[in-house]
Design an enzyme around this catalytic site. Structure first.
Site, PDB file in Angstrom:
ATOM      1  N   GLN A  90      -2.677 -12.267   7.570  1.00 14.31           N
ATOM      2  CA  GLN A  90      -2.849 -11.990   6.217  1.00 14.31           C
ATOM      3  C   GLN A  90      -2.245 -12.926   5.356  1.00 14.31           C
ATOM      4  O   GLN A  90      -2.769 -13.493   4.262  1.00 14.31           O
ATOM      5  CB  GLN A  90      -2.594 -10.587   5.818  1.00 14.31           C
ATOM      6  CG  GLN A  90      -2.208 -10.059   4.598  1.00 14.31           C
ATOM      7  CD  GLN A  90      -2.005  -8.766   4.172  1.00 14.31           C
ATOM      8  OE1 GLN A  90      -2.838  -7.774   4.300  1.00 14.31           O
ATOM      9  NE2 GLN A  90      -0.837  -8.666   3.965  1.00 14.31           N
ATOM     10  N   ASP A  96       2.222  -9.176   8.996  1.00 13.80           N
ATOM     11  CA  ASP A  96       0.914  -9.390   8.867  1.00 13.80           C
ATOM     12  C   ASP A  96       0.541 -11.085   8.758  1.00 13.80           C
ATOM     13  O   ASP A  96       0.286 -11.461   7.691  1.00 13.80           O
ATOM     14  CB  ASP A  96       0.239  -8.593   7.722  1.00 13.80           C
ATOM     15  CG  ASP A  96       0.496  -7.408   7.888  1.00 13.80           C
ATOM     16  OD1 ASP A  96      -0.499  -6.386   8.504  1.00 13.80           O
ATOM     17  OD2 ASP A  96       1.814  -6.629   7.348  1.00 13.80           O
ATOM     18  N   VAL A 147      10.522  -7.108   9.681  1.00 11.43           N
ATOM     19  CA  VAL A 147      11.885  -6.100  10.066  1.00 11.43           C
ATOM     20  C   VAL A 147      11.379  -5.017  10.898  1.00 11.43           C
ATOM     21  O   VAL A 147      10.509  -4.636  11.324  1.00 11.43           O
ATOM     22  CB  VAL A 147      12.398  -5.416   8.793  1.00 11.43           C
ATOM     23  CG1 VAL A 147      13.369  -4.287   8.883  1.00 11.43           C
ATOM     24  CG2 VAL A 147      12.441  -6.311   7.570  1.00 11.43           C
ATOM     25  N   MET A 170       1.046  -1.093  -0.133  1.00 12.70           N
ATOM     26  CA  MET A 170       0.195  -0.032   0.100  1.00 12.70           C
ATOM     27  C   MET A 170       0.932   1.287  -0.034  1.00 12.70           C
ATOM     28  O   MET A 170       0.373   2.548   0.445  1.00 12.70           O
ATOM     29  CB  MET A 170      -1.029   0.246   1.342  1.00 12.70           C
ATOM     30  CG  MET A 170      -2.045  -1.310   1.198  1.00 12.70           C
ATOM     31  SD  MET A 170      -3.458  -0.835   2.005  1.00 12.70           S
ATOM     32  CE  MET A 170      -2.712  -0.388   3.578  1.00 12.70           C
ATOM     33  N   LEU A 213       6.732   3.090   1.448  1.00 14.69           N
ATOM     34  CA  LEU A 213       7.471   1.961   1.776  1.00 14.69           C
ATOM     35  C   LEU A 213       8.548   2.353   2.811  1.00 14.69           C
ATOM     36  O   LEU A 213       9.229   3.564   2.788  1.00 14.69           O
ATOM     37  CB  LEU A 213       8.097   1.779   0.419  1.00 14.69           C
ATOM     38  CG  LEU A 213       7.299   1.422  -0.871  1.00 14.69           C
ATOM     39  CD1 LEU A 213       8.127   0.960  -1.841  1.00 14.69           C
ATOM     40  CD2 LEU A 213       6.168   0.318  -0.479  1.00 14.69           C
ATOM     41  N   HIS A 273       8.995  -3.293   3.694  1.00 16.35           N
ATOM     42  CA  HIS A 273       8.643  -3.376   2.262  1.00 16.35           C
ATOM     43  C   HIS A 273       9.952  -4.054   1.478  1.00 16.35           C
ATOM     44  O   HIS A 273       9.754  -4.877   0.749  1.00 16.35           O
ATOM     45  CB  HIS A 273       7.961  -2.344   1.563  1.00 16.35           C
ATOM     46  CG  HIS A 273       6.826  -1.834   2.427  1.00 16.35           C
ATOM     47  ND1 HIS A 273       6.558  -0.782   2.838  1.00 16.35           N
ATOM     48  CD2 HIS A 273       5.491  -2.399   2.486  1.00 16.35           C
ATOM     49  CE1 HIS A 273       5.349  -0.518   3.420  1.00 16.35           C
ATOM     50  NE2 HIS A 273       4.783  -1.602   3.134  1.00 16.35           N
ATOM     51  N   GLN A 320     -10.537  -2.609   1.942  1.00 12.37           N
ATOM     52  CA  GLN A 320     -10.030  -3.251   3.057  1.00 12.37           C
ATOM     53  C   GLN A 320     -10.040  -2.524   4.348  1.00 12.37           C
ATOM     54  O   GLN A 320      -9.746  -2.705   5.451  1.00 12.37           O
ATOM     55  CB  GLN A 320      -8.626  -4.020   2.660  1.00 12.37           C
ATOM     56  CG  GLN A 320      -7.563  -2.905   3.065  1.00 12.37           C
ATOM     57  CD  GLN A 320      -6.238  -3.646   2.643  1.00 12.37           C
ATOM     58  OE1 GLN A 320      -5.780  -4.071   1.681  1.00 12.37           O
ATOM     59  NE2 GLN A 320      -5.221  -3.591   3.604  1.00 12.37           N
ATOM     60  N   SER A 358       6.308  -0.120  10.058  1.00 16.32           N
ATOM     61  CA  SER A 358       4.828  -0.140   9.711  1.00 16.32           C
ATOM     62  C   SER A 358       4.658   1.454   9.006  1.00 16.32           C
ATOM     63  O   SER A 358       5.282   2.314   9.585  1.00 16.32           O
ATOM     64  CB  SER A 358       3.865  -0.196  10.982  1.00 16.32           C
ATOM     65  OG  SER A 358       2.488   0.088  10.338  1.00 16.32           O
TER      66      SER A 358
HETATM   67  P1  AMP Z   1       1.562  -2.848   3.404  1.00 19.22           P
HETATM   68  O1  AMP Z   1       1.916  -1.926   2.608  1.00 19.22           O
HETATM   69  O2  AMP Z   1       1.486  -2.537   4.913  1.00 19.22           O
HETATM   70  O3  AMP Z   1       0.038  -3.412   2.933  1.00 19.22           O
HETATM   71  O4  AMP Z   1       2.410  -4.166   3.476  1.00 19.22           O
HETATM   72  C1  AMP Z   1       2.931  -4.782   2.239  1.00 19.22           C
HETATM   73  C2  AMP Z   1       3.418  -5.953   2.532  1.00 19.22           C
HETATM   74  O5  AMP Z   1       4.669  -5.809   3.497  1.00 19.22           O
HETATM   75  C3  AMP Z   1       2.817  -6.940   3.443  1.00 19.22           C
HETATM   76  O6  AMP Z   1       3.053  -8.176   2.956  1.00 19.22           O
HETATM   77  C4  AMP Z   1       3.275  -6.695   4.673  1.00 19.22           C
HETATM   78  O7  AMP Z   1       3.028  -7.824   5.497  1.00 19.22           O
HETATM   79  C5  AMP Z   1       4.778  -6.349   4.618  1.00 19.22           C
HETATM   80  N1  AMP Z   1       5.370  -5.667   5.639  1.00 19.22           N
HETATM   81  C6  AMP Z   1       4.836  -4.422   6.296  1.00 19.22           C
HETATM   82  N2  AMP Z   1       5.717  -4.273   7.154  1.00 19.22           N
HETATM   83  C7  AMP Z   1       6.668  -5.124   7.219  1.00 19.22           C
HETATM   84  C8  AMP Z   1       7.837  -5.236   8.164  1.00 19.22           C
HETATM   85  N3  AMP Z   1       8.117  -4.679   9.435  1.00 19.22           N
HETATM   86  N4  AMP Z   1       8.425  -6.246   8.059  1.00 19.22           N
HETATM   87  C9  AMP Z   1       8.238  -7.115   6.842  1.00 19.22           C
HETATM   88  N5  AMP Z   1       7.280  -7.238   6.157  1.00 19.22           N
HETATM   89  C10 AMP Z   1       6.498  -6.186   6.260  1.00 19.22           C
END
Ligand code: AMP
Length: 307
Positions: free
Chosen positions: A153, A150, A176, A30, A33, A37, A61, A185
């Site tokens: 998810q 997640d 991470v 989303m 980054l 990500h 969502q 996040s």
């Molecule tokens: P999002 O942009 O929040 O929807 O996340 C996109 C992808 O990045 C999803 O598969 C998340 O689980 C992953 N993601 C988000 N934060 C982290 C993190 N801190 N470590 C690893 N993967 C992440």
């Protein structure tokens, strides 16, 4: 790096890669980054000949009253980061391109979503599954990358891929964190300095659970009660859940006598934050890829430690 907004352009752009027999790796995001990500992007870059990232804040969502409109958007910076990471194609569709027609189809799941975020965000996973299924049909990747951050998810997507026969391998990469333990996040951008300090209560609570399990505590209620105390010390606006569940079914466990997912969600300031760890009874941390049913027959190539 190619940046496209239209579904037809993605299909056209990936034709050549597919004809050449290149393995296509896909990271749905989303945007806004961060290094979490980028760890997924790095894995895709390393393991696939063609790396595709989508940046799309998926409105379906989010429930009414959630933060869809406020969600951080930083496409210029995102594109710079993707470029530096060696991404081949970024798909950044406007909402109309994804949901222009009156949508009457959605994907749902009868299990795995009764607890954790599924219980606290009605309709959330239906929105996630629907957009991911659309993105999978648009990009048609060979491998798709998700974060353990997640965890529910990732499990839901894995199950959707299995049940609906998407010819896609799902990889789950470790969470991470910042050096002090805070899980990265996009929503951390909402936090003031004070809130960021308070947000550490989530990873501290997970550390507490790890310590208790390590010292032999098996009673889930005892562990979650202690975790709640740790979270309360961060003065959260609200605690959504503190749960210990089976990582393959997401159902609550009462006794920690097998691998478990310890998961928390709380609101700190305006940010609803989630975090989790996987523990086995011997208390060494594990990652979801180790437990995966669908990746069991896939070649293990070190994503767990490298991405
Ligand atoms: P999002 O942009 O929040 O929807 O996340 C996109 C992808 O990045 C999803 O598969 C998340 O689980 C992953 N993601 C988000 N934060 C982290 C993190 N801190 N470590 C690893 N993967 C992440």
């Amino acid at each position: 790096m190619l940046v496209v907004e239209q579904i037809g352009e993605v299909r056209e752009a990936l034709k050549a890669a597919r004809t050449k027999g290149e393995v296509i790796g896909f990271v749905p995001t989303m945007g806004a980054l961060h290094a979490g990500h980028l760890s997924l992007v790095r894995a895709a870059r390393e393991e696939c000949e063609c790396a595709v990232v989508s940046v799309f804040v998926n409105p379906i969502q989010f429930a009414p009253g959630e933060d869809c409109d406020q969600y951080p958007r930083s496409i210029t910076r995102d594109l710079d980061q993707c470029r530096s990471a060696g991404v081949d194609l970024v798909f950044n569709p406007p909402v109309d391109e994804m949901y222009g027609t009156q949508r009457v189809t959605a994907i749902g799941m009868s299990k795995l979503t009764d607890t954790l975020c599924g219980a606290h965000r009605p309709g959330h996973f239906e929105g996630v599954m629907t957009v991911v299924a659309k993105l999978f049909n648009i990009v048609q990747p060979d491998v798709a990358y998700f974060g353990q951050k997640d965890a529910q998810q990732a499990l839901v997507i894995r199950r959707m891929v299995t049940d609906l026969d998407f010819p896609i391998r799902v990889r789950v990469c470790p969470t991470v964190r910042d050096p002090d333990g805070l899980a990265l996040s996009s929503r951390n951008a909402y936090l003031s300095d004070d809130e960021r300090t308070r947000a550490l209560c989530l990873s501290k609570a997970l550390g507490e659970a790890r310590g208790l399990v390590r010292s032999g505590e098996k009673n889930a209620e005892t562990i979650t009660a202690r975790m709640r105390e740790v979270i309360e010390s961060g003065r959260p606006e609200h605690i959504d859940y503190v749960d210990i569940v089976d990582p393959l079914t997401m159902s609550r466990v009462t006794t920690v006598d097998r691998p478990v997912l310890v998961a928390v969600a709380a609101k700190i300031g305006a940010a609803r934050l989630i975090d989790n760890i996987l523990l086995d009874v011997n208390s060494s941390e594990i990652i979801i890829d180790d437990l995966s049913d669908t990746s069991a027959d896939a070649e293990k190539d070190g994503c767990s430690s490298d991405c």
